[in-house]
Design a protein around this motif. Structure first.
Motif, PDB file in Angstrom:
ATOM      1  N   LYS A  49      -2.076  75.370 -90.912  1.00 40.67           N
ATOM      2  CA  LYS A  49      -1.772  76.610 -91.694  1.00 40.67           C
ATOM      3  C   LYS A  49      -0.857  77.088 -91.793  1.00 40.67           C
ATOM      4  CE  LYS A  49      -6.245  75.573 -94.574  1.00 40.67           C
ATOM      5  NZ  LYS A  49      -6.830  75.631 -95.100  1.00 40.67           N
ATOM      6  N   SER A  50      -0.301  77.003 -90.170  1.00 38.14           N
ATOM      7  CA  SER A  50       0.057  77.858 -89.673  1.00 38.14           C
ATOM      8  C   SER A  50       1.563  77.957 -89.473  1.00 38.14           C
ATOM      9  CB  SER A  50       0.481  78.171 -88.365  1.00 38.14           C
ATOM     10  OG  SER A  50       1.319  76.513 -87.611  1.00 38.14           O
ATOM     11  N   HIS A  51       2.411  79.180 -89.574  1.00 38.06           N
ATOM     12  CA  HIS A  51       3.958  78.808 -89.575  1.00 38.06           C
ATOM     13  C   HIS A  51       4.768  79.278 -88.332  1.00 38.06           C
ATOM     14  CE1 HIS A  51       3.687  78.797 -94.169  1.00 38.06           C
ATOM     15  NE2 HIS A  51       2.018  79.127 -94.093  1.00 38.06           N
ATOM     16  N   VAL A  52       4.739  79.016 -87.352  1.00 37.07           N
ATOM     17  CA  VAL A  52       4.734  79.209 -85.737  1.00 37.07           C
ATOM     18  C   VAL A  52       6.290  78.022 -85.680  1.00 37.07           C
ATOM     19  CG1 VAL A  52       2.795  79.903 -84.834  1.00 37.07           C
ATOM     20  CG2 VAL A  52       3.336  77.383 -85.061  1.00 37.07           C
ATOM     21  N   HIS A  53       7.112  78.319 -85.096  1.00 37.34           N
ATOM     22  CA  HIS A  53       8.098  78.029 -84.766  1.00 37.34           C
ATOM     23  C   HIS A  53       8.650  78.050 -83.257  1.00 37.34           C
ATOM     24  CE1 HIS A  53       9.245  79.077 -89.144  1.00 37.34           C
ATOM     25  NE2 HIS A  53       9.539  78.131 -88.670  1.00 37.34           N
ATOM     26  N   VAL A  54       9.381  76.828 -83.108  1.00 39.28           N
ATOM     27  CA  VAL A  54       9.159  76.486 -81.388  1.00 39.28           C
ATOM     28  C   VAL A  54       9.847  77.608 -81.274  1.00 39.28           C
ATOM     29  CG1 VAL A  54      11.686  74.420 -81.642  1.00 39.28           C
ATOM     30  CG2 VAL A  54      10.065  74.091 -79.376  1.00 39.28           C
ATOM     31  N   GLY A  55       9.923  78.219 -79.139  1.00 36.30           N
ATOM     32  CA  GLY A  55      11.438  78.862 -78.965  1.00 36.30           C
ATOM     33  C   GLY A  55      10.935  80.111 -78.674  1.00 36.30           C
ATOM     34  N   ASP A  56       9.489  79.995 -79.816  1.00 35.84           N
ATOM     35  CA  ASP A  56       8.189  81.842 -79.650  1.00 35.84           C
ATOM     36  C   ASP A  56       8.161  81.704 -78.232  1.00 35.84           C
ATOM     37  OD1 ASP A  56       6.371  83.621 -79.483  1.00 35.84           O
ATOM     38  OD2 ASP A  56       6.951  83.910 -81.433  1.00 35.84           O
ATOM     39  N   PRO A  57       8.023  81.835 -77.162  1.00 37.66           N
ATOM     40  CA  PRO A  57       7.346  82.024 -75.413  1.00 37.66           C
ATOM     41  C   PRO A  57       5.923  82.267 -76.304  1.00 37.66           C
ATOM     42  CG  PRO A  57       8.928  83.771 -75.808  1.00 37.66           C
ATOM     43  CD  PRO A  57       8.962  82.849 -77.164  1.00 37.66           C
ATOM     44  N   ILE A  58       5.161  82.676 -76.976  1.00 41.83           N
ATOM     45  CA  ILE A  58       3.657  82.039 -76.676  1.00 41.83           C
ATOM     46  C   ILE A  58       3.684  80.745 -77.584  1.00 41.83           C
ATOM     47  CG2 ILE A  58       1.672  82.977 -78.600  1.00 41.83           C
ATOM     48  CD1 ILE A  58       2.839  86.226 -77.957  1.00 41.83           C
ATOM     49  N   VAL A  59       3.813  80.751 -78.463  1.00 44.22           N
ATOM     50  CA  VAL A  59       4.311  79.193 -79.606  1.00 44.22           C
ATOM     51  C   VAL A  59       4.269  77.823 -78.232  1.00 44.22           C
ATOM     52  CG1 VAL A  59       4.718  77.103 -80.510  1.00 44.22           C
ATOM     53  CG2 VAL A  59       5.022  79.549 -81.497  1.00 44.22           C
ATOM     54  N   ASN A  60       5.428  78.249 -77.308  1.00 48.21           N
ATOM     55  CA  ASN A  60       6.457  77.544 -75.964  1.00 48.21           C
ATOM     56  C   ASN A  60       4.801  77.030 -75.023  1.00 48.21           C
ATOM     57  OD1 ASN A  60       8.128  77.085 -77.711  1.00 48.21           O
ATOM     58  ND2 ASN A  60       8.915  78.297 -75.658  1.00 48.21           N
ATOM     59  N   VAL A  61       3.978  78.120 -75.187  1.00 50.22           N
ATOM     60  CA  VAL A  61       2.429  78.047 -74.254  1.00 50.22           C
ATOM     61  C   VAL A  61       1.883  77.168 -74.893  1.00 50.22           C
ATOM     62  CG1 VAL A  61       0.178  79.585 -73.166  1.00 50.22           C
ATOM     63  CG2 VAL A  61       3.099  80.822 -72.934  1.00 50.22           C
ATOM     64  N   MET A  62       1.348  77.116 -75.523  1.00 55.96           N
ATOM     65  CA  MET A  62       0.415  76.675 -77.301  1.00 55.96           C
ATOM     66  C   MET A  62       1.127  75.315 -76.961  1.00 55.96           C
ATOM     67  SD  MET A  62       0.295  79.048 -80.298  1.00 55.96           S
ATOM     68  CE  MET A  62      -0.676  77.636 -80.984  1.00 55.96           C
ATOM     69  N   LEU A  63       2.134  75.072 -77.121  1.00 60.23           N
ATOM     70  CA  LEU A  63       2.755  73.302 -77.018  1.00 60.23           C
ATOM     71  C   LEU A  63       2.918  72.972 -75.185  1.00 60.23           C
ATOM     72  CD1 LEU A  63       5.742  73.198 -78.475  1.00 60.23           C
ATOM     73  CD2 LEU A  63       4.492  72.626 -79.876  1.00 60.23           C
ATOM     74  N   LYS A  64       2.392  73.661 -74.735  1.00 56.83           N
ATOM     75  CA  LYS A  64       2.041  72.730 -73.495  1.00 56.83           C
ATOM     76  C   LYS A  64       0.724  72.576 -73.227  1.00 56.83           C
ATOM     77  CE  LYS A  64       6.004  75.186 -71.172  1.00 56.83           C
ATOM     78  NZ  LYS A  64       7.347  77.320 -70.559  1.00 56.83           N
ATOM     79  N   GLU A  65      -0.012  73.570 -73.587  1.00 60.34           N
ATOM     80  CA  GLU A  65      -1.151  73.170 -73.610  1.00 60.34           C
ATOM     81  C   GLU A  65      -1.841  71.887 -74.029  1.00 60.34           C
ATOM     82  OE1 GLU A  65      -4.961  73.887 -72.104  1.00 60.34           O
ATOM     83  OE2 GLU A  65      -3.562  74.804 -71.658  1.00 60.34           O
ATOM     84  N   PHE A  66      -1.335  72.107 -75.734  1.00 61.41           N
ATOM     85  CA  PHE A  66      -1.962  71.087 -76.212  1.00 61.41           C
ATOM     86  C   PHE A  66      -1.061  69.705 -75.195  1.00 61.41           C
ATOM     87  CE2 PHE A  66      -2.079  74.358 -79.727  1.00 61.41           C
ATOM     88  CZ  PHE A  66      -3.728  74.185 -79.628  1.00 61.41           C
ATOM     89  N   SER A  67      -0.168  70.160 -74.427  1.00 55.30           N
ATOM     90  CA  SER A  67       0.426  68.758 -74.672  1.00 55.30           C
ATOM     91  C   SER A  67      -0.458  67.263 -73.255  1.00 55.30           C
ATOM     92  CB  SER A  67       1.612  69.030 -73.397  1.00 55.30           C
ATOM     93  OG  SER A  67       1.511  69.608 -72.294  1.00 55.30           O
ATOM     94  N   ARG A  68      -1.366  68.173 -72.908  1.00 58.03           N
ATOM     95  CA  ARG A  68      -2.407  67.548 -72.349  1.00 58.03           C
ATOM     96  C   ARG A  68      -2.916  66.780 -73.420  1.00 58.03           C
ATOM     97  NH1 ARG A  68      -8.008  70.129 -71.686  1.00 58.03           N
ATOM     98  NH2 ARG A  68      -7.322  71.505 -73.624  1.00 58.03           N
ATOM     99  N   LEU A  69      -2.789  66.496 -74.002  1.00 57.56           N
ATOM    100  CA  LEU A  69      -3.644  65.624 -75.211  1.00 57.56           C
ATOM    101  C   LEU A  69      -2.834  64.734 -75.330  1.00 57.56           C
ATOM    102  CD1 LEU A  69      -6.216  68.837 -76.928  1.00 57.56           C
ATOM    103  CD2 LEU A  69      -7.014  66.831 -75.299  1.00 57.56           C
ATOM    104  N   ASP A  70      -3.672  63.429 -76.081  1.00 64.37           N
ATOM    105  CA  ASP A  70      -2.764  61.941 -76.566  1.00 64.37           C
ATOM    106  C   ASP A  70      -2.312  63.515 -78.077  1.00 64.37           C
ATOM    107  OD1 ASP A  70      -3.590  61.037 -74.704  1.00 64.37           O
ATOM    108  OD2 ASP A  70      -5.358  59.325 -75.437  1.00 64.37           O
ATOM    109  N   GLY A  71      -1.308  61.890 -78.348  1.00 59.94           N
ATOM    110  CA  GLY A  71      -0.376  61.974 -79.763  1.00 59.94           C
ATOM    111  C   GLY A  71       1.318  62.854 -79.676  1.00 59.94           C
ATOM    112  N   ALA A  72       1.631  62.895 -80.611  1.00 64.02           N
ATOM    113  CA  ALA A  72       3.192  63.498 -80.692  1.00 64.02           C
ATOM    114  C   ALA A  72       3.186  64.742 -81.243  1.00 64.02           C
ATOM    115  CB  ALA A  72       3.895  62.059 -80.857  1.00 64.02           C
TER     116      ALA A  72
END
Length: 270
Positions: free
Chosen positions: A173-196
Motif C-alpha cells: 500500500k505504499s507509493h515509494v520509488h527506487v532512487g529515494d535514499p531512504i527507500v534504497n536503505v529499505m531495499l538493502k535491508e530486505f535484500s537479505r530475505l528470499d525473493g525478488a
C-alpha cells in the motif's frame, strides 16, 4: 623545445573520429570543419542535428562510464569498428567541453551498458538507481556479509502474474520509488530475505519477496550461474521486464533482457 601544444598534439595524432559528449552547436560546427575527421555526437537529444548520433539516456557521473556508453553505442550503431582510435571530448568541470581523452575501440571491456539502457522500456533513471543499489550491496554486503539480490524492473503487472508471494509484501500500500535514499536503505535491508523485488517502469516498488519459478526452457545462461540468474533470464524472456541480479557467490552484478545476459560488471570496479 617542446611545448604543451606539442605534447597534446600527440594525444590526437592519427585520430580519424571525434566523439563529442553534449556539445554546443558552435563547438559541433567547429569540429565538422576539421578535414578527414568523422564526428559523432553523444547527448540526451540531437539538438545540433548531427548525422551520427548516439542518445545518452543519463549524464553518467563517472566520466569513464559516459565514455564507455558512447563508444559502445557508436559501435552498435555501426559508426565505429574494432581497433578505431577515437578522441572523446566531454564536460568534466564546466558547462562547456573541457576535457579530451583517447580511446581505442576494443580496449575498454564491453560492459553491455548500452544494451541495458536502450533495450529497456523502463525509465533510464530507474534502471540506473537499481544498478546503483545492486553495486553498493555488492561492495558492502549486508552487515559485512555477501548477499544476493534480484530486481525485476518494468512490465510489473505481468511479472506479478508470473510470480507468487513468499511473505507479506511491505510495499503493498505504499507509493515509494527506487532512487529515494531512504527507500534504497529499505531495499538493502530486505535484500537479505528470499525473493525478488518487482519495480514498475516509473520506479515504483510494487513488491518484495516474490518467487519467480525458474524455467530453463529456451534460456541459455553461462555455466556456473544459479537459480536466481535462471529466474532472471526466464522472467525477462516471458515479459518486457529487465532483471538486475547481484550474485552472492562472486558478487558480480548482471542484467538480463529478453532471456539473455546483456550486462556483467564488478562492483569493485564500477
Amino acid at each position: 623545445m617542446a611545448n604543451v601544444r606539442d605534447l597534446l598534439d600527440e594525444l590526437v595524432e592519427g585520430v580519424e573520429t571525434v566523439l563529442l559528449f553534449s556539445p554546443s552547436e558552435a563547438y559541433y560546427e567547429r569540429c565538422r570543419e576539421i578535414e578527414d575527421v568523422s564526428v559523432i555526437v553523444c547527448a540526451g537529444d540531437n539538438g545540433v542535428g548531427a548525422e551520427r548520433f548516439v542518445e545518452l539516456p543519463l549524464e553518467f557521473v563517472a566520466a569513464k562510464e559516459r565514455i564507455r556508453f558512447g563508444v559502445e553505442g557508436a559501435a552498435e550503431e555501426g559508426f565505429l569498428a574494432e581497433g578505431d582510435e577515437v578522441a572523446c571530448a566531454l564536460k568534466l568541470f564546466d558547462d562547456v567541453i573541457d576535457s579530451v581523452c583517447r580511446v581505442r575501440v576494443g580496449d575498454l571491456d564491453r560492459s553491455g551498458v548500452y544494451d541495458l539502457f536502450t533495450t529497456s522500456r523502463a525509465d533510464p533513471a530507474v534502471i540506473s538507481a537499481v544498478v546503483d543499489v545492486a553495486v553498493e550491496l555488492g561492495q558492502k554486503g549486508q552487515k559485512g556479509k555477501p548477499v544476493g539480490a534480484l530486481f525485476v524492473i518494468g512490465d510489473a503487472g505481468k511479472v506479478m502474474n508470473k510470480s507468487r508471494p513468499l511473505s507479506y509484501n511491505p510495499f503493498e500500500k505504499s507509493h515509494v520509488h527506487v532512487g529515494d535514499p531512504i527507500v534504497n536503505v529499505m531495499l538493502k535491508e530486505f535484500s537479505r530475505l528470499d525473493g525478488a523485488f518487482v519495480i514498475s517502469d516509473s520506479g515504483k516498488i510494487v513488491s518484495a519477496y516474490r518467487y519467480l519459478e525458474p524455467n530453463a526452457e529456451g534460456v541459455d545462461i553461462p555455466k556456473g550461474l544459479g537459480t536466481r540468474h535462471m529466474a532472471a533470464a526466464s522472467v525477462t524472456r516471458d515479459t518486457n521486464a529487465t532483471a538486475v541480479v547481484l550474485s552472492e557467490s562472486d558478487r558480480l552484478v548482471r542484467a538480463f533482457k529478453g532471456g539473455e545476459l546483456i550486462l556483467e560488471l564488478d562492483p569493485e570496479e564500477y
